[in-house]
Structures are given as structure tokens and as C-alpha cells.
Motif scaffolding. Structure first.
Motif, PDB file in Angstrom:
ATOM      1  N   CYS A 158      -4.478  -2.524  -3.388  1.00  0.00           N
ATOM      2  CA  CYS A 158      -4.772  -2.834  -1.984  1.00  0.00           C
ATOM      3  C   CYS A 158      -5.665  -4.055  -1.815  1.00  0.00           C
ATOM      4  O   CYS A 158      -5.880  -4.509  -0.688  1.00  0.00           O
ATOM      5  N   HIS A 171      -4.586  -7.229   0.479  1.00  0.00           N
ATOM      6  CA  HIS A 171      -4.525  -6.929   1.905  1.00  0.00           C
ATOM      7  C   HIS A 171      -5.925  -6.847   2.520  1.00  0.00           C
ATOM      8  O   HIS A 171      -6.174  -7.362   3.603  1.00  0.00           O
ATOM      9  N   GLU A 225      -0.003   1.159   4.783  1.00  0.00           N
ATOM     10  CA  GLU A 225      -0.777   0.533   5.855  1.00  0.00           C
ATOM     11  C   GLU A 225      -1.995   1.358   6.238  1.00  0.00           C
ATOM     12  O   GLU A 225      -3.065   0.817   6.504  1.00  0.00           O
ATOM     13  N   GLN A 274      -4.657   0.626   3.824  1.00  0.00           N
ATOM     14  CA  GLN A 274      -5.190  -0.716   4.066  1.00  0.00           C
ATOM     15  C   GLN A 274      -6.205  -0.692   5.195  1.00  0.00           C
ATOM     16  O   GLN A 274      -7.311  -1.225   5.082  1.00  0.00           O
ATOM     17  N   HIS A 298       2.802  -0.521  -4.096  1.00  0.00           N
ATOM     18  CA  HIS A 298       2.689  -0.537  -2.645  1.00  0.00           C
ATOM     19  C   HIS A 298       1.394   0.118  -2.185  1.00  0.00           C
ATOM     20  O   HIS A 298       1.000   1.167  -2.687  1.00  0.00           O
ATOM     21  N   CYS A 299       0.729  -0.520  -1.217  1.00  0.00           N
ATOM     22  CA  CYS A 299      -0.467   0.044  -0.593  1.00  0.00           C
ATOM     23  C   CYS A 299      -0.107   0.380   0.849  1.00  0.00           C
ATOM     24  O   CYS A 299       0.134  -0.523   1.652  1.00  0.00           O
ATOM     25  N   ALA A 325      -7.652  -9.556   5.221  1.00  0.00           N
ATOM     26  CA  ALA A 325      -7.994  -9.071   6.565  1.00  0.00           C
ATOM     27  C   ALA A 325      -9.460  -9.262   6.897  1.00  0.00           C
ATOM     28  O   ALA A 325      -9.819  -9.420   8.073  1.00  0.00           O
TER      29      ALA A 325
END
Length: 244
Positions: free
Chosen positions: A107, A110, A69, A72, A66-67, A114
Motif C-alpha cells: 500500500c 498509494h 481502496e 488505502q 493489490h491494496c 495521497a
């Protein structure tokens, strides 16, 4: 510049190594790239946010799934800054740097998504991208100074309109054009958009003609503005409310 302690600088040397670096990297060492970024106002702020937001990721064992938020967002802003881009391909000179890159690799999807031109991001992320650039950040500061009456739903002055025009021309404000209100802002994002449209760009009283719907020139801001321009201006002002 940032009042960092020796300990903070030592931690920074490990953390501030960005993912997405392929192979052995460019000829620039990561230490040199970090220093160049740190002494630039916008990039330095993004770099500091990265150190704080991604420390948990770097300190975890490899294989984390998990990265967060906040990490990110910090990475997106940092890699959007001109000086921050050098951190993407910099060359590690020690094992700690290499390990940090490997751990933050979680990461990558994501961040890459973006930063695509066509990707619509939240207005919070768009704000971080703009603030990581010195010129865009300055434009936001002027916008904040001259548009306070409009923020409060009172009126939109000529100075406010001019500051909007300047903000529109900033390359790093591009993500503000279509950013989305996600409900996690500490301001009323939808209402601010309404205020902007009503006060700064009210609908023309007569039917629009081809000339009246054309985009304004670089030195003029008229009442006929494209929908995307309205979104940019509306969401950008929300960013500035956080500084009040």
C-alpha cells in the motif's frame, strides 16, 4: 474506550502497524505507539478503521499485488494523524509485527502519493483525514450542527458562516480545499457545492475591487471568498451529511 474484546485487541496488535517504516524504526515500540493513538479520539477512530479495512491485506501471504481502496483510505487517514505518525517509524518487538509491516508494504505507493501536499484526493479520503484529527473533527461537528438549513438549500446563517471559517483554519482540512467528487459519495456532492456558493457566498452586486477580493481575516467571513475556499467549504459540508 472502543469496547474492544480481548480477541480484538490481540488482532489489533498485529494489524495496527503501518507501512513506510524503514530499517529498525525509531526508539518507540509499536505497542506504545498503538496505545497512544488508541486513546486519542481522532487517531483511535482511524486506527480502528485501519484494523477493519486492512485485515485482509495483513492476513494474505507476502507478494499480494493489490491494496484495497478501503485499506488505502484507512492508512492515509491514520498516517495523517499526529499520533498515527509514530506508527510509521515505530520499532517492532516481535516477528508478527515485522510480518505485518512487510505485507502492508504493497500500500506504500498509494499512501505516499495521497499524502503529498499537492495531491488532490477524493472528498471521501479528505473526510477521513479530517476526522482522524480531533480539532478538525470537532470543527466538522459544529459545521454540521449550524449549517443544516444550508444543506437543505434553504439559507446560510451567521452561525453557519462562522463554523465554515473555523473549519477553514484547521490544518487537517487542507485536503478539502480541492478534493474531487468521485460519484461514490452517499450524498450529492456537486449539488452541495452549488448550494454553498449560492447561499453562503453569492456574487457581489457591484464590480469587485481589490479590497473586496481580499481573503477574509481570521475573525470574519465575507461574501468575497476565493475559489479554493468555496471548494473547501462546499465539499466539507457533504462530509457532514453522512452523519445525519
Amino acid at each position: 474506550m472502543f469496547g474492544w474484546t480481548v480477541t480484538a485487541v490481540a488482532v489489533c496488535s498485529v494489524l495496527l502497524t503501518v507501512p513506510m517504516a524503514a530499517g529498525t524504526g525509531s526508539g518507540t515500540s509499536c505497542e506504545e505507539a498503538r496505545l497512544k493513538c488508541a486513546y486519542r479520539t481522532g487517531c483511535g477512530m482511524a486506527l480502528n478503521n485501519y484494523m477493519l479495512g486492512c485485515s485482509g491485506v495483513v492476513q494474505r501471504a507476502s507478494g499480494a499485488s493489490h491494496c484495497p481502496e478501503v485499506c488505502q483510505h484507512a492508512l492515509i487517514a491514520l498516517t495523517s494523524a499526529e499520533e498515527g505518525k509514530e506508527l510509521i517509524s515505530c520499532k517492532c518487538t516481535d516477528d508478527m509485527c515485522k510480518q505485518a509491516k512487510e505485507r502492508v508494504e504493497i500500500c506504500r505507493p498509494h499512501v505516499e502519493l495521497a499524502t503529498l501536499n499537492e495531491t488532490i484526493v477524493s472528498c471521501r479520503v479528505a473526510q477521513w483525514i479530517c476526522k482522524a484529527d480531533a480539532l478538525c473533527s470537532t470543527a466538522l461537528d459544529y459545521y454540521h450542527r449550524f449549517c443544516r438549513s444550508m444543506f437543505q438549500g434553504k439559507r446560510c446563517t451567521n452561525r453557519c458562516n462562522n463554523s465554515i471559517s473555523i473549519l477553514r483554519r484547521q490544518e487537517k482540512a487542507a485536503k478539502l480545499v480541492a478534493c474531487r467528487c468521485d460519484g461514490q459519495e452517499d450524498y450529492d456532492c456537486p449539488q452541495i457545492r452549488i448550494n454553498m456558493e449560492r447561499l453562503c457566498f453569492p456574487p457581489a452586486s457591484s464590480p469587485a475591487s481589490p479590497s473586496s477580493t481580499a481573503a477574509p481575516t481570521s475573525g470574519t467571513v465575507g461574501s468575497a471568498v476565493t475559489t479554493s475556499t468555496l471548494v473547501l467549504m462546499s465539499t466539507a459540508l457533504g462530509i457532514l451529511l453522512q452523519a445525519t
